[in-house]
Design a protein around this motif. Structure first.
Motif, mmCIF file in Angstrom:
data_model
loop_
_atom_site.group_PDB
_atom_site.id
_atom_site.type_symbol
_atom_site.label_atom_id
_atom_site.label_comp_id
_atom_site.label_asym_id
_atom_site.label_seq_id
_atom_site.Cartn_x
_atom_site.Cartn_y
_atom_site.Cartn_z
ATOM 1 N N THR A 92 12.796 44.631 -78.494
ATOM 2 C CA THR A 92 12.103 45.926 -78.530
ATOM 3 C C THR A 92 10.847 45.945 -77.671
ATOM 4 N N THR A 93 10.346 44.754 -77.304
ATOM 5 C CA THR A 93 9.141 44.687 -76.470
ATOM 6 C C THR A 93 9.335 43.893 -75.186
ATOM 7 N N ASP A 94 10.409 43.125 -75.084
ATOM 8 C CA ASP A 94 10.660 42.283 -73.909
ATOM 9 C C ASP A 94 11.076 43.155 -72.723
ATOM 10 N N PRO A 95 10.319 43.132 -71.634
ATOM 11 C CA PRO A 95 10.664 43.978 -70.476
ATOM 12 C C PRO A 95 11.991 43.617 -69.827
ATOM 13 N N PHE A 96 12.511 42.425 -70.107
ATOM 14 C CA PHE A 96 13.801 42.041 -69.542
ATOM 15 C C PHE A 96 14.882 43.042 -69.901
ATOM 16 N N TYR A 97 14.810 43.608 -71.083
ATOM 17 C CA TYR A 97 15.852 44.507 -71.565
ATOM 18 C C TYR A 97 15.738 45.929 -71.013
ATOM 19 N N GLN A 98 14.673 46.223 -70.297
ATOM 20 C CA GLN A 98 14.491 47.553 -69.726
ATOM 21 C C GLN A 98 15.131 47.623 -68.338
ATOM 22 N N PRO A 99 16.134 48.460 -68.150
ATOM 23 C CA PRO A 99 16.798 48.500 -66.843
ATOM 24 C C PRO A 99 15.886 49.084 -65.770
ATOM 25 N N PRO A 100 16.039 48.651 -64.540
ATOM 26 C CA PRO A 100 15.210 49.177 -63.454
ATOM 27 C C PRO A 100 15.546 50.628 -63.149
ATOM 28 N N ILE A 145 24.958 43.526 -62.402
ATOM 29 C CA ILE A 145 23.863 42.729 -62.946
ATOM 30 C C ILE A 145 22.542 43.372 -62.532
ATOM 31 N N LEU A 146 21.703 43.675 -63.512
ATOM 32 C CA LEU A 146 20.423 44.336 -63.268
ATOM 33 C C LEU A 146 19.257 43.362 -63.312
ATOM 34 N N ARG A 147 19.355 42.354 -64.156
ATOM 35 C CA ARG A 147 18.345 41.295 -64.239
ATOM 36 C C ARG A 147 19.050 39.992 -64.631
ATOM 37 N N GLU A 148 18.389 38.866 -64.359
ATOM 38 C CA GLU A 148 18.928 37.566 -64.757
ATOM 39 C C GLU A 148 17.790 36.616 -65.078
ATOM 40 N N ARG A 149 18.058 35.652 -65.936
ATOM 41 C CA ARG A 149 17.061 34.637 -66.267
ATOM 42 C C ARG A 149 17.736 33.458 -66.958
ATOM 43 N N GLN A 150 17.059 32.311 -66.931
ATOM 44 C CA GLN A 150 17.501 31.157 -67.704
ATOM 45 C C GLN A 150 16.673 31.100 -68.980
ATOM 46 N N ASP A 156 23.079 24.529 -70.177
ATOM 47 C CA ASP A 156 22.440 25.558 -69.368
ATOM 48 C C ASP A 156 22.757 26.917 -69.978
ATOM 49 N N ALA A 157 21.749 27.723 -70.175
ATOM 50 C CA ALA A 157 21.940 29.043 -70.772
ATOM 51 C C ALA A 157 21.266 30.099 -69.906
ATOM 52 N N TYR A 158 22.025 31.130 -69.600
ATOM 53 C CA TYR A 158 21.532 32.220 -68.765
ATOM 54 C C TYR A 158 21.723 33.540 -69.497
ATOM 55 N N GLN A 159 20.896 34.501 -69.145
ATOM 56 C CA GLN A 159 21.068 35.848 -69.680
ATOM 57 C C GLN A 159 21.089 36.860 -68.538
ATOM 58 N N LEU A 160 22.020 37.788 -68.674
ATOM 59 C CA LEU A 160 22.172 38.855 -67.687
ATOM 60 C C LEU A 160 21.968 40.197 -68.378
ATOM 61 N N LEU A 161 21.158 41.050 -67.789
ATOM 62 C CA LEU A 161 21.117 42.457 -68.186
ATOM 63 C C LEU A 161 22.075 43.181 -67.260
ATOM 64 N N TYR A 162 23.000 43.942 -67.843
ATOM 65 C CA TYR A 162 24.018 44.578 -67.024
ATOM 66 C C TYR A 162 24.218 46.038 -67.411
ATOM 67 N N ASN A 183 29.388 58.772 -74.647
ATOM 68 C CA ASN A 183 29.543 60.029 -73.906
ATOM 69 C C ASN A 183 29.717 59.827 -72.404
ATOM 70 N N GLY A 184 29.812 58.575 -71.971
ATOM 71 C CA GLY A 184 30.032 58.280 -70.557
ATOM 72 C C GLY A 184 28.778 58.044 -69.749
ATOM 73 N N SER A 185 27.603 58.200 -70.334
ATOM 74 C CA SER A 185 26.355 57.978 -69.597
ATOM 75 C C SER A 185 26.075 56.487 -69.443
ATOM 76 N N ALA A 186 25.195 56.176 -68.500
ATOM 77 C CA ALA A 186 24.879 54.781 -68.204
ATOM 78 C C ALA A 186 23.838 54.235 -69.172
ATOM 79 N N ILE A 187 24.074 53.021 -69.671
ATOM 80 C CA ILE A 187 23.115 52.284 -70.484
ATOM 81 C C ILE A 187 23.132 50.836 -70.020
ATOM 82 N N ALA A 188 22.215 50.039 -70.541
ATOM 83 C CA ALA A 188 22.153 48.626 -70.152
ATOM 84 C C ALA A 188 22.043 47.753 -71.389
ATOM 85 N N THR A 189 22.694 46.610 -71.342
ATOM 86 C CA THR A 189 22.589 45.634 -72.419
ATOM 87 C C THR A 189 22.703 44.237 -71.819
ATOM 88 N N ALA A 190 22.636 43.216 -72.674
ATOM 89 C CA ALA A 190 22.550 41.842 -72.169
ATOM 90 C C ALA A 190 23.704 40.980 -72.667
#
Length: 469
Positions: free
Chosen positions: A34-42, A53-58, A72-78, A84-91
């Motif tokens: 809820t506060t981590d900027p990683f989860y906010q799509p550009p 892929i919108l963001r990436e990090r280890q 090794d663990a990575y996270q991708l925001l995609y 309803n067909g609109s665009a959203i982002a998750t990890a």
């Protein structure tokens, strides 16, 4: 109330014994979604195609928040898609073993069963995070089984950015787009191509995501090289599941389901106006609680309550007869549309005496899929309950995953019945015996046919030493 400290102490001892301790990891501290900027799509991400892929990090992966996992663990925001067909982002979180198979990966859909983003697997999997999602914590042991067998594993926040629990369509698309994102990340993962073989698997709440991903695969993401799906304890009909859960030890799953279906990315536009008309103050407090807590707390807070009483909403039991609610629930029944039929082999398994998810609903789903030409192997477990069946069936699931990757799953539909509730600790091989023993220790908590869980679900929150570690 009964003590579980010895059980979990044994589990942790097993993990510390089998996992190496020498490793190096990034030092970034985990932050709530809820506060981590990683989860906010550009800005402008909406114009990207699903799976971009919108963001990436280890990240620092862990068991139970405090035992480091030396993979090794990575996270991708995609980018993915709302109902309803609109665009959203998750990890999604990707776990890569030291010597991975390079032509495939497993998509594992954990049952986080919550409408709070704090319970997202991508957060709960990280080192130093308070383990408020017990189910995901235990299922990390199952992920480790696949890692020990050399599979790269992806585990997505398939409920989307606002945790739309129980909204099957958004979960299915979230899974499929996570597969796209991992495939797009193939070079950094060392995968040999951008079209790796994939098998998806999930149990209970994770089977909602798995079942809908299987159903939407052909129409939404046909280019994905999916070889099979394994799903157990599937909530294929939300109406039947809600009726079974109400006024039971597991009624705590209902508020997050209602809250999840009401999220903006799900059916908020349709459901929220109705809720505002009928909700009571107690009902509003219930949804607010669900939106900020994980499954363990929900189960304890709403233990054996009837959420269809007029204390929570003015329609009482007639809530399920409301046209808006009926429309939403009908939109989330697996197997009702012929063009939403799996096109690759599916392994479905369910306990006859499942006290959380109706067996008959899963049976009807299988019958419908088979009638529409799917290849489904359906196994009925006559012993045990909902929690126990996930562990008892694990060797069969792993066997199916490997057969699906090898292309040796028989086509057509078949049914099988398992009567034995005993599990050989060597069922997955000598190297995986410690992990299976740890899962069996966790299974002891549930008791025969999950009797302990039914007797006092509230004990999960107060006796399992995973809260606030």
């Amino acid at each position: 109330m009964y003590s579980r400290l010895p059980v979990w102490t044994a589990i942790l001892a097993v993990l510390l014994a089998v996992l190496p301790t020498a490793f190096s990891r990034p030092t970034r501290r985990a932050e709530d979604p809820t506060t981590d900027p990683f989860y906010q799509p550009p800005a402008g991400f909406e114009s990207q195609s699903p799976g971009t892929i919108l963001r990436e990090r280890q990240v620092n992966a862990s068991f139970f928040g405090f035992i480091p996992d030396p993979v090794d663990a990575y996270q991708l925001l995609y980018r993915t898609t709302a109902v309803n067909g609109s665009a959203i982002a998750t990890a999604t979180t990707i776990f890569k073993p030291k010597s991975p198979k390079t032509d495939r990966f497993v998509s594992f859909h954990t049952a986080y069963d919550s409408s709070s983003p704090t319970c997202n697997p991508s957060y709960q999997y990280q080192l130093g995070v308070e383990q408020t999602g017990l189910i995901s914590s235990v299922e990390r042991l199952i992920i480790q089984v696949y890692l020990e067998k050399g599979y790269i594993v992806s585990s997505s926040d398939y409920e989307g950015p606002d945790a739309a629990f129980a909204a099957g369509r958004i979960e299915g698309m979230g899974v499929l787009d996570s597969m796209r994102a991992v495939s797009n990340y193939h070079e950094k993962l060392g995968l040999s191509s951008d079209s790796p073989a994939i098998v998806g698997t999930g149990y209970s709440g994770g089977a909602i995501a798995t079942g809908w991903a299987a159903a939407l695969h052909a129409s939404y993401a046909p280019e994905l090289n999916v070889k099979g799906w394994a799903q157990g304890g599937t909530p294929s009909n939300l109406t039947g599941t809600l009726l079974l859960l109400d006024d039971s030890p597991f009624s705590g799953f209902i508020p997050p389901a209602i809250d999840g279906l009401s999220k903006p990315s799900a059916y908020g536009a349709e459901v929220t106006p109705l809720i505002e008309r009928i909700i009571t103050e107690k009902g509003r407090e219930a949804l607010e609680f669900a939106s900020t807590h994980c499954a363990v707390a929900d189960l304890g807070n709403f233990f054996s309550q009837s959420l269809f009483s007029t204390e929570f909403q003015t329609l009482g039991p007639a809530l399920l007869d409301d046209p808006t609610i009926q429309s939403v629930l009908n939109d989330n029944i697996l197997g009702t549309k012929s063009d939403e039929t799996p096109t690759v082999p599916v392994f479905v398994y369910h306990a006859t005496y499942d006290e959380i998810i109706p067996y008959d609903d899963a049976d009807r789903m299988v019958t419908s899929w088979c009638g529409n030409g799917a290849s489904v192997a359906f196994t009925t477990y006559k012993s045990g309950g909902h929690a126990t069946t996930e562990v008892i069936a694990l060797p069969a699931v792993v066997e199916f995953v490997e057969a699906a990757f090898n292309g040796t799953v028989e086509e057509g539909c078949s049914e099988d019945t398992e009567l034995d509730s005993l599990l050989d600790p060597l069922a997955l091989g000598v190297s995986l015996e410690p992990l299976l023993v740890a899962l069996l220790d966790a299974l002891d908590v549930a008791g025969e046919k999950d009797a302990n869980v039914q007797r006092d679900v509230r004990a999960w929150e107060t006796t399992v030493p995973l809260q606030g570690v």
